[in-house]
Design an enzyme around this catalytic site. Structure first.
Site, PDB file in Angstrom:
ATOM      1  N   TRP A 155      60.038  14.215  59.814  1.00 38.80           N
ATOM      2  CA  TRP A 155      58.925  14.236  58.185  1.00 38.80           C
ATOM      3  C   TRP A 155      58.381  14.974  58.369  1.00 38.80           C
ATOM      4  CZ3 TRP A 155      53.198  13.167  57.642  1.00 38.80           C
ATOM      5  CH2 TRP A 155      53.398  12.670  56.308  1.00 38.80           C
ATOM      6  N   HIS A 156      57.246  15.328  59.636  1.00 39.67           N
ATOM      7  CA  HIS A 156      55.685  16.154  59.646  1.00 39.67           C
ATOM      8  C   HIS A 156      56.762  17.641  58.789  1.00 39.67           C
ATOM      9  CE1 HIS A 156      53.767  13.158  61.288  1.00 39.67           C
ATOM     10  NE2 HIS A 156      52.822  13.803  61.548  1.00 39.67           N
ATOM     11  N   GLY A 157      57.960  17.789  59.190  1.00 39.92           N
ATOM     12  CA  GLY A 157      58.410  19.388  58.732  1.00 39.92           C
ATOM     13  C   GLY A 157      60.019  19.622  59.422  1.00 39.92           C
TER      14      GLY A 157
END
Length: 488
Positions: free
Chosen positions: A315-317
């Site tokens: 989700w963070h990247g």
């Protein structure tokens, strides 16, 4: 690019607040906030406002059509389309590039610019759809309330992730009192100071060390970079959360807390109960529990946690270091599930254990590549070169201002929890701007403020005013340093 910090602080925010305060009608107030939010998001990247509006319209219609036999169908379609949009803009290029590296192919990697805040507003939209499907939230027939919920500028681009059921009533009816607005503005200023004074100062050292030639990094330098980033990411993100919660309160909205002294944790599991609470709550409610949670035995529980941490990292990247960071935390959560002794260590040892591995994990998070991450970790535990060149980079970072902010950051990230609670004799100190309890809302905190010392309150407002002046001076003389979570 969003507004410059000075334009936001001196024009946009005060102008929007004054207009909002001057308007008595709630519908017009909501219309003003929608217009301000869309203008805020569209500034510099007007094309992506269409994506945001499309997301709102899609989810609004999906919920309206969620009736009878097609109820489940509309849920599945909405989830697939939301995740499809997120995948296309955030992960498609990463996937194609990874396939090229893995199989030696020469597929064209799409060059798609990442819309700011897409992970946050997509998760909020999914929360609305899923909660209505479950019967935990009412269908909102007014499309403008759904638009305001998803696009509200204080938390649009970096959270916290707000569930619709938590603010649905506030979209329909809210009152803004002067004392509430003042407390919100003070909370905003303390959050601003976290970012500008502590996080930005740590960022200078972090960037210098992580972008330096590995041959110039020794054990001391690596630990300075690791600890500096530990403080940078906490004060950067919790500072933004404070600002968002404070701004929300200025306009009559009460958001739940997003941080609860995560660096005071004595286990990895406790760390995640205190860190980015809105995200961990989202994954628990919409992924972990539907997968079976802890209801199907220890092995299945551990597997479910690994899946959640993998998705949390992703989700963070679109980068392998984020995935590895998620799995790293998932592995320790797995160990704590099967080795109860890790959760029953004496408090001091538990805190050392938790912070050691959280720090190592954030080195992985900060590094650009997996190789760079392991190289920096290797330096942290084996970089015994103390020659002039190796020591030069470390000593360059230890400026007087850095050392003062380092000490302030360490104090405010952990020990201040007990100090402030003893000083004020309460359990909730969200309004101090540097703490939060993760459960109480701002409204509940506001009730406690009424009985506090007038002298203490006056001192806090005076301190907030001085911090504002200090931040303005720093911002006017420094380069723009965006919040870390803007990229997610």
């Amino acid at each position: 690019m969003i507004f410059s910090s000075l334009v936001f602080l001196c024009i946009f925010l005060p102008g929007t607040f004054l207009l909002h305060s001057a308007i008595p009608n709630l519908r017009v107030r909501n219309a003003l906030l929608i217009a301000a939010s869309l203008f805020f998001y569209a500034y510099g990247e007007p094309v992506y406002i269409l994506l945001l509006l499309a997301s709102v319209l899609l989810n609004y219609l999906a919920v309206l059509l969620m009736k009878g036999r097609r109820k489940r169908l509309m849920l599945v379609l909405a989830v697939l389309i939301n995740l499809g949009i997120l995948f296309t803009f955030k992960y498609l290029g990463f996937l194609v590039g990874s396939l090229n590296d893995l199989f030696g192919t020469d597929l064209t990697v799409p060059d798609i610019r990442l819309p700011i805040g897409i992970s946050f507003f997509t998760f909020q939209a999914l929360s609305y759809v899923i909660d209505v499907y479950r019967g935990e939230a009412d269908v909102e027939k007014n499309p403008f309330r759904v638009l305001l919920y998803i696009s509200f500028f204080p938390q649009l681009i970096a959270g916290p992730i707000v569930r619709f059921r938590d603010i649905a009533a506030q979209l329909r009816d809210r009152v803004v009192r002067i004392d509430e607005a003042a407390l919100g503005f003070r909370r905003f200023l303390f959050g601003l100071a976290k970012k500008v004074l502590i996080a930005n100062t740590m960022a200078v050292a972090v960037d210098a060390i992580f972008e330096s030639d590995p041959g110039n990094v020794n054990l001391l330098t690596a630990w300075i970079g690791a600890v500096a980033f530990l403080l940078q990411i906490y004060f950067d993100f919790s500072g933004y959360s404070d600002m968002a919660i404070g701004m929300g309160r200025m306009f009559g909205f009460h958001f739940r807390e997003n941080f609860d002294f995560p660096y005071a944790a004595t286990s990895i599991r406790e760390f995640w109960r205190r860190w980015h609470i809105s995200l961990s709550t989202w994954f628990r409610e919409y992924v972990y529990i539907p997968l079976g949670g802890n209801r199907k035995g220890k092995l299945r529980t551990a597997l479910n946690k690994l899946i959640v941490f993998f998705l949390c990292g992703l989700w963070h990247g679109a980068r392998w270091t984020y995935v590895l960071w998620g799995l790293f935390h998932g592995a320790f959560s797995f160990l704590e599930e099967f080795v109860p002794g890790l959760r029953r260590l004496p408090k001091v040892l538990g805190h050392i254990y938790a912070m050691l591995f959280v720090t190592v994990g954030f080195v992985i998070f900060r590094a650009d590549t997996v190789g760079e991450a392991f190289g920096m970790i290797g330096k942290m535990f084996g970089g015994y070169d103390f020659g002039a060149r190796a020591m030069s980079l470390a000593l360059q970072q230890l400026t007087p201002f850095f050392l003062v902010m380092l000490a302030a950051g360490i104090l405010l990230a952990g020990p201040a929890e007990r100090i402030v609670k003893k000083l004020r004799g309460e359990q909730n100190f969200a309004d101090f701007g540097v703490v939060s309890d993760g459960t109480a809302t701002e409204a509940e905190a506001g009730e406690k403020v009424q009985g506090q010392s007038v002298i203490l309150q006056t001192l806090l407002y005076f301190a907030a005013f001085l911090l504002l002046l200090w931040c303005l001076l720093r911002l006017s003389g420094g380069a723009y340093n965006p919040f870390i979570y803007f990229r997610f």
